[in-house]
Scaffold this motif. Structure first.
Motif, PDB file in Angstrom:
ATOM      1  N   LEU A 134       0.843  -1.192   0.000  1.00 57.55           N
ATOM      2  CA  LEU A 134       0.000   0.000   0.000  1.00 57.55           C
ATOM      3  C   LEU A 134       0.876   1.239   0.000  1.00 57.55           C
ATOM      4  N   ARG A 135       0.502   2.265  -0.782  1.00 55.50           N
ATOM      5  CA  ARG A 135       1.278   3.493  -0.889  1.00 55.50           C
ATOM      6  C   ARG A 135       0.490   4.671  -0.336  1.00 55.50           C
ATOM      7  N   PHE A 136       1.178   5.521   0.455  1.00 59.37           N
ATOM      8  CA  PHE A 136       0.577   6.710   1.015  1.00 59.37           C
ATOM      9  C   PHE A 136       1.503   7.898   0.736  1.00 59.37           C
ATOM     10  N   PRO A 137       1.228   8.701  -0.297  1.00 57.86           N
ATOM     11  CA  PRO A 137       2.081   9.865  -0.596  1.00 57.86           C
ATOM     12  C   PRO A 137       1.995  10.902   0.523  1.00 57.86           C
ATOM     13  N   LEU A 138       3.148  11.565   0.814  1.00 55.99           N
ATOM     14  CA  LEU A 138       3.193  12.507   1.926  1.00 55.99           C
ATOM     15  C   LEU A 138       3.502  13.936   1.491  1.00 55.99           C
ATOM     16  N   LEU A 139       4.622  14.159   0.758  1.00 57.95           N
ATOM     17  CA  LEU A 139       5.019  15.528   0.452  1.00 57.95           C
ATOM     18  C   LEU A 139       5.837  15.580  -0.828  1.00 57.95           C
ATOM     19  N   ASP A 140       6.111  16.831  -1.274  1.00 57.68           N
ATOM     20  CA  ASP A 140       6.906  17.083  -2.465  1.00 57.68           C
ATOM     21  C   ASP A 140       8.325  17.465  -2.022  1.00 57.68           C
ATOM     22  N   PRO A 141       9.351  16.625  -2.300  1.00 56.12           N
ATOM     23  CA  PRO A 141      10.695  16.891  -1.794  1.00 56.12           C
ATOM     24  C   PRO A 141      11.588  17.665  -2.766  1.00 56.12           C
ATOM     25  N   ASP A 142      11.026  18.183  -3.875  1.00 55.92           N
ATOM     26  CA  ASP A 142      11.873  18.730  -4.931  1.00 55.92           C
ATOM     27  C   ASP A 142      12.717  19.906  -4.432  1.00 55.92           C
ATOM     28  N   ARG A 143      12.125  20.828  -3.670  1.00 58.07           N
ATOM     29  CA  ARG A 143      12.891  21.979  -3.170  1.00 58.07           C
ATOM     30  C   ARG A 143      13.993  21.547  -2.208  1.00 58.07           C
ATOM     31  N   PHE A 144      13.685  20.615  -1.331  1.00 58.02           N
ATOM     32  CA  PHE A 144      14.698  20.118  -0.400  1.00 58.02           C
ATOM     33  C   PHE A 144      15.867  19.496  -1.152  1.00 58.02           C
ATOM     34  N   LEU A 145      15.564  18.724  -2.202  1.00 57.60           N
ATOM     35  CA  LEU A 145      16.630  18.100  -2.984  1.00 57.60           C
ATOM     36  C   LEU A 145      17.476  19.139  -3.695  1.00 57.60           C
ATOM     37  N   ASN A 146      16.862  20.212  -4.154  1.00 55.88           N
ATOM     38  CA  ASN A 146      17.632  21.281  -4.804  1.00 55.88           C
ATOM     39  C   ASN A 146      18.650  21.892  -3.850  1.00 55.88           C
ATOM     40  N   ARG A 147      18.271  22.001  -2.565  1.00 59.73           N
ATOM     41  CA  ARG A 147      19.186  22.613  -1.595  1.00 59.73           C
ATOM     42  C   ARG A 147      20.350  21.695  -1.233  1.00 59.73           C
ATOM     43  N   ILE A 148      20.147  20.379  -1.228  1.00 61.70           N
ATOM     44  CA  ILE A 148      21.229  19.478  -0.798  1.00 61.70           C
ATOM     45  C   ILE A 148      22.057  18.950  -1.969  1.00 61.70           C
ATOM     46  N   MET A 149      21.663  19.254  -3.211  1.00 61.73           N
ATOM     47  CA  MET A 149      22.393  18.713  -4.349  1.00 61.73           C
ATOM     48  C   MET A 149      23.862  19.112  -4.402  1.00 61.73           C
ATOM     49  N   PRO A 150      24.262  20.339  -4.004  1.00 60.75           N
ATOM     50  CA  PRO A 150      25.697  20.670  -4.037  1.00 60.75           C
ATOM     51  C   PRO A 150      26.555  19.705  -3.212  1.00 60.75           C
ATOM     52  N   VAL A 151      25.973  19.110  -2.175  1.00 64.26           N
ATOM     53  CA  VAL A 151      26.737  18.190  -1.336  1.00 64.26           C
ATOM     54  C   VAL A 151      26.985  16.866  -2.060  1.00 64.26           C
ATOM     55  N   PHE A 152      25.989  16.384  -2.818  1.00 63.10           N
ATOM     56  CA  PHE A 152      26.067  15.059  -3.426  1.00 63.10           C
ATOM     57  C   PHE A 152      26.497  15.078  -4.892  1.00 63.10           C
ATOM     58  N   ARG A 153      26.495  16.241  -5.518  1.00 67.41           N
ATOM     59  CA  ARG A 153      26.825  16.269  -6.941  1.00 67.41           C
ATOM     60  C   ARG A 153      28.222  15.739  -7.252  1.00 67.41           C
ATOM     61  N   PRO A 154      29.254  15.954  -6.379  1.00 71.25           N
ATOM     62  CA  PRO A 154      30.574  15.373  -6.693  1.00 71.25           C
ATOM     63  C   PRO A 154      30.568  13.849  -6.829  1.00 71.25           C
ATOM     64  N   LEU A 155      29.584  13.180  -6.218  1.00 69.90           N
ATOM     65  CA  LEU A 155      29.534  11.728  -6.346  1.00 69.90           C
ATOM     66  C   LEU A 155      29.195  11.291  -7.767  1.00 69.90           C
ATOM     67  N   PHE A 156      28.619  12.180  -8.562  1.00 71.94           N
ATOM     68  CA  PHE A 156      28.211  11.838  -9.920  1.00 71.94           C
ATOM     69  C   PHE A 156      29.239  12.328 -10.936  1.00 71.94           C
ATOM     70  N   THR A 157      30.507  12.281 -10.520  1.00 70.09           N
ATOM     71  CA  THR A 157      31.635  12.569 -11.402  1.00 70.09           C
ATOM     72  C   THR A 157      32.492  11.318 -11.494  1.00 70.09           C
ATOM     73  N   TYR A 158      33.527  11.378 -12.321  1.00 72.33           N
ATOM     74  CA  TYR A 158      34.414  10.222 -12.448  1.00 72.33           C
ATOM     75  C   TYR A 158      35.104   9.911 -11.128  1.00 72.33           C
ATOM     76  N   TRP A 159      35.488  10.970 -10.373  1.00 71.89           N
ATOM     77  CA  TRP A 159      36.144  10.744  -9.091  1.00 71.89           C
ATOM     78  C   TRP A 159      35.183  10.106  -8.085  1.00 71.89           C
ATOM     79  N   GLY A 160      33.929  10.535  -8.115  1.00 77.10           N
ATOM     80  CA  GLY A 160      32.950   9.914  -7.236  1.00 77.10           C
ATOM     81  C   GLY A 160      32.719   8.459  -7.586  1.00 77.10           C
ATOM     82  N   ALA A 161      32.633   8.162  -8.884  1.00 78.19           N
ATOM     83  CA  ALA A 161      32.459   6.769  -9.316  1.00 78.19           C
ATOM     84  C   ALA A 161      33.665   5.927  -8.911  1.00 78.19           C
ATOM     85  N   LEU A 162      34.880   6.495  -9.036  1.00 79.39           N
ATOM     86  CA  LEU A 162      36.086   5.771  -8.645  1.00 79.39           C
ATOM     87  C   LEU A 162      36.074   5.467  -7.148  1.00 79.39           C
TER      88      LEU A 162
END
Length: 715
Positions: A134-162
Motif C-alpha cells: 500500500l502506498r501513502f504519498p506525503l510531500l513534495d521533496p523537490d525543493r529540499f533536494l535542490n538545496r542538498i544537491m551541491p553536497v552530493f553532486r561530486p559523487l556523480f563525477t568520475y572521481w565519485g564513481a572511482l
C-alpha cells in the motif's frame, strides 16, 4: 502490416481534428539501434513509450488536419510501417484515456467531470489495489533536494564513481576474508528474538536512504522528484520516492544510474557496516552493523537488485540492454511462440526485432515467472504464519494473482478471443490435448519418490568414555590413537575433597567399631545405637569408594582411543557426565538419523528400502533397515554435525539453553547397516535416502504443499 489496413469503424474518427495538450512533451531515445520516443505528461507524472511510426502520427495532431488526412499522408512517409486504421483508432482511444489530447468536439462538462473522476479513482486504486504494498504519498521533496544537491553532486563525477568502486572492492575483499565469521551459525543469529526486533527497526531507515539515492540521482541528471511517501510492504512501513522522471532521460546510462542508485546506497551501507563490524566489540553497535550487512546484501540480492522482479534491478537491466518494456515484451514473445509454433496461427506480430532480443525474451520470460512465483509463495506463507486469518486471505490473493488469474486469462482467450476466428476449434482441441497429456503425466505416470536426510555413524554408548564423577585430570594413562582393550584404564581423575572424606569415614568407622566392642557385653542399648552408626558409616564409605573408583575412566569396549584436545587435558576439571574420550570400534553397523515431523509418518510406515552413503565415500551405497524410532520429538540433536553450525541443515533454537535444541520438530531413527563401515571420524556424517512407493509427480507436489502448510502453520 499483416492485418487489414482498413477498419469498419474508421468513420467514427476520420473527421476528428485533435491536438496534443500543452503539458505533453516528447523525448527521443535510442534502443539497440532503434529510435523510440517517450511522451511525458508533466501534469500526471506519467510516461508513455511509442514507436517512430506512432510518434509520426502523434506529432501531426495540430488541431487543423483531420485524422484521415494525417493517416493518408503517413502512407507516403512510412510505407510498410504505416499504422493500420484499427491501430490508429486504438492509439486515439489510449491518448484520450490518458488525457493527452483535446479535439474540436463540443465540450461536454459531464464527460469532463466523469473523466476527471475516473482518473482520480484510477490513481487511488493504483496505490491500494495490492494489499501487500500500500502506498501513502506525503510531500513534495523537490525543493529540499535542490538545496542538498551541491553536497552530493561530486559523487556523480568520475572521481565519485572511482571512490564507490574502491569502496566496493574493499567491501568484497573483506567479506570474502571474513566469510566464515559472517556466516557462522547464521540462521541462529538472525532468527533470535532480539535480533529480529533490531532488524525491524533498521529496515525502514536503510530503505529510506535507498530511496533518497534514487531521488538524488534523478536530480543530478536534471530530473524532478515531486512525491515521497510511505509504502506498507508486507505490513512493514518503508519510504518510497517517485523518480519516474528518469524515464525521459535520453541517455540509457543516466536512466540505469538512477535505477542503480538505490542498490549502490545499500551496498555502500553494507560495506561501511562491515568495517564497523570488524572493529566493534560485541554489543549493540556490532549487532546493528551485522543487520545492516544482512539487509543491504540479502534484500538487494533477492529483491531490489534482482532483475527478475520489477524493482530497481529490472529497470537497470532493461536500460543497459536497451530493451524497453522487457517484462511485457518477453511475455508477448512467449505468447507469440505459442501462437505460431504450437497453434500455427497466421499473421502474428513478432515483438522481437532481433535474434538477441529473442534470446533475452525467452530467458527472461521463463526465469522471471519462476522466480516471481517462488517469491510470491514464500511471502504468502510468511504472512500466513504470522497473521493466520488475514494472512491466509492475503496469501490466497497473492496466489490468485500469480497462478489463477493467468489461467483465467488463458481460458478467456481460448473461448472468446476474436483473433482466433475460424481457428478457435482447432486451437481449443490442441489446448485440451496438451492439458490432458500434462495432467496424465503429472497424476498418472509413477515417478521415484524418496525422503533424503542426514545422520551420523552411531558408535553406541560403549564408545563414549564418560566421567562417572567430577574431578581434575591427574594423568592420561593411554595415548590418543592407541589400541585399547575393554577394561583398560584410560584417564585418572583426582578429587582431594573426596579423598579427605574417605579418610574421615574410615577413621569414624574404626572409632565406632572399637566403641561397640567395649559396650557390647554391658550396655545393649548403647551397642544397638553404635551398630546402627557403623552400618550408616559403612554405607557412606561404600558409596564414596565407588565414587573414587569412578575417577578412573576405563574402556568399555575394544577399539582405537581418541582423546579430543589431549594436550589440554591434564589439570582440567571434568564434571560428572562429561564425554572425555572415545573408543572407536573397528567397524560401525548402526546409524542415527533425524527426520522432520512432516515426513516422519511417511518414513515410519511407507519405507520400502533404505540407502546410506558415508561422507567421503558417497559412491558406495550401503543397504540398511530401520530398527528403532523415538516415540516423541527430540529435545537435543544426537550430534553437532547435524546443526547448521556444524555443516548440517538443521537450525538450532537460539533461545534454548542447549546448543543442540532443534528449531523445529524432529524424530530420531536408528538404522542397522547390512555392511559394516570402517570408523574414520567421531560422529561421521552420512547421507540417507528412504525409498517409498513410486507416486506421480503431481501427487508428490500436493503432499509437499500439504506438509509445508501444516508445518509452517502448526495445524
Amino acid at each position: 502490416m499483416k492485418e487489414s489496413h482498413f477498419s469498419p469503424n474508421w468513420y467514427r474518427v476520420a473527421n476528428l481534428k485533435l491536438c496534443l495538450r500543452n503539458h505533453v512533451e516528447i523525448h527521443r531515445q535510442q534502443m539497440r539501434g532503434r529510435t523510440w520516443y517517450v511522451l511525458q505528461d508533466a501534469q500526471s507524472g506519467k510516461y508513455f513509450r511509442v514507436s517512430p511510426a506512432v510518434r509520426d502520427i502523434i506529432q501531426r495532431l495540430d488541431g487543423r488536419a483531420s485524422i484521415d488526412d494525417i493517416w493518408q499522408a503517413a502512407a507516403a512517409r512510412l510505407g510498410k510501417e504505416q499504422p493500420t486504421q484499427s491501430e490508429v483508432i486504438e492509439l486515439i482511444a489510449q491518448l484520450y484515456r490518458a488525457d493527452l489530447i483535446r479535439g474540436d468536439v463540443p465540450p461536454d462538462m459531464d464527460e469532463l467531470v466523469h473523466r476527471a473522476g475516473t482518473q482520480a479513482r484510477q490513481r487511488f486504486l493504483s496505490r491500494y489495489k495490492n494489499p501487500l504494498a500500500l502506498r501513502f504519498p506525503l510531500l513534495d521533496p523537490d525543493r529540499f533536494l535542490n538545496r542538498i544537491m551541491p553536497v552530493f553532486r561530486p559523487l556523480f563525477t568520475y572521481w565519485g564513481a572511482l571512490l564507490l568502486v574502491v569502496l566496493g572492492i574493499t567491501g568484497v575483499v573483506l567479506a570474502v576474508l571474513n566469510f566464515t565469521a559472517l556466516t557462522s551459525n547464521l540462521s541462529d543469529r538472525v532468527l533470535s528474538r532480539d535480533n529480529l526486533i533490531l532488524m525491524l527497526l533498521l529496515y525502514p531507515v536503510i530503505k529510506g536512504l535507498h530511496e533518497m539515492g534514487h531521488a538524488i540521482a534523478a536530480k543530478a541528471f536534471g530530473g524532478e522528484v515531486h512525491e515521497i511517501g510511505i509504502m506498507l510492504l508486507v505490513f512493514m512501513p518503508v519510504p518510497y520516492v517517485d523518480a519516474s522522471a528518469a524515464s525521459a532521460f535520453r541517455s540509457r546510462w543516466q536512466r540505469a544510474a538512477v535505477g542503480a542508485a538505490g542498490i549502490a546506497v545499500e551496498f555502500l551501507l553494507a560495506v561501511l557496516a562491515l568495517l564497523v563490524w570488524l572493529q566493534a566489540e560485541p554489543g549493540l553497535v556490532r549487532a546493528a552493523a551485522f543487520n545492516v550487512i544482512i539487509i543491504g546484501g540479502v534484500s538487494t540480492l533477492l529483491f531490489n537488485g534482482n532483475p527478475l522482479l520489477r524493482f530497481d534491478g529490472y529497470y537497470v537491466l532493461s536500460d543497459l540492454l536497451a530493451i524497453p518494456n522487457l517484462a511485457s515484451r518477453s511475455n508477448r514473445y512467449l505468447m507469440y511462440l505459442i501462437k505460431t509454433r504450437l497453434f500455427s496461427l497466421p499473421n502474428q506480430e513478432n515483438p522481437a526485432h532481433s535474434r538477441g532480443e529473442q534470446r533475452w525474451f525467452i530467458f527472461y520470460g521463463i526465469a522471471s515467472f519462476v522466480y516471481r512465483l517462488f517469491i510470491t509463495i514464500t511471502i504468502a506463507l510468511f504472512i500466513a504464519t504470522r497473521f493466520f486469518f488475514i494472512g491466509v486471505l492475503l496469501a490466497c490473493f497473492s496466489l490468485y494473482m500469480a497462478l489463477l488469474k493467468p489461467t483465467f486469462n488463458a481460458l478467456r482467450y481460448l473461448l472468446f478471443a476474436p483473433s482466433l476466428g475460424q481457428q478457435r476449434a482447432r486451437v481449443q482441441m490442441i489446448s485440451a490435448t496438451l492439458l490432458v497429456t500434462l495432467l496424465a503425466a503429472l497424476f498418472y505416470l509413477p515417478a521415484p519418490y524418496s525422503t533424503r536426510t542426514e545422520g551420523v555413524l552411531s558408535m553406541g554408548q560403549q564408545a563414549q568414555v564418560v566421567a562417572g564423577a567430577s574431578g581434575f585430570v591427574a594423568r592420561v594413562v593411554q595415548e590418543s590413537g592407541s589400541e585399547v582393550q575393554a577394561g583398560d584404564d584410560l584417564i585418572v581423575l583426582e578429587d582431594l575433597e573426596l579423598a579427605s572424606t574417605l579418610e574421615l569415614l574410615e577413621a569414624q568407622l574404626q572409632e565406632f567399631t572399637a566403641s561397640y566392642r567395649g559396650v557390647n557385653l554391658f550396655d545393649k542399648v548403647q551397642a544397638d545405637i553404635l551398630n546402627q552408626q557403623i552400618a550408616r558409616t559403612r554405607a557412606r564409605l561404600d558409596y564414596f569408594r565407588q565414587r573414587q573408583q569412578q575417577l578412573s575412566l576405563t574402556a568399555a569396549s575394544t577399539g582405537q582411543l581418541v582423546i579430543p584436545a589431549v594436550d589440554e587435558l591434564p589439570g582440567r576439571f571434568l564434571e560428572e557426565g562429561t564425554v572425555a574420550a572415545y573408543v572407536l570400534p573397528a567397524a560401525v553397523r548402526e546409524v542415527d538419523v533425524v527426520v522432520g515431523s512432516d515426513r516422519v509418518s511417511l518414513v515410519s510406515d511407507g519405507t520400502l528400502q533404505v540407502e546410506v552413503r558415508v561422507e567421503g565415500a558417497v559412491d558406495r551405497v550401503i543397504p540398511a533397515r530401520i530398527i528403532r524410532q523415538t516415540p516423541s520429538s527430540l529435545e537435543r540433536l544426537p550430534s553437532h554435525v547435524l546443526t547448521a553450525r556444524g555443516g548440517g541443515t538443521i537450525a538450532v533454537d537460539p533461545e534454548a539453553a542447549s546448543t543442540l535444541a532443534p528449531l523445529g520438530s524432529y524424530y530420531l531413527f536408528t538404522l542397522a547397516l547390512d555392511e559394516p563401515v570402517e570408523q574414520r571420524l567421531v560422529e561421521g556424517r552420512v547421507y540417507v535416502r528412504f525409498v517409498h512407493q513410486a507416486l506421480p509427480l503431481g501427487r508428490q507436489w500436493l503432499l509437499v504443499i500439504r506438509q509445508t502448510f501444516l508445518r509452517l502453520l502448526n495445524v
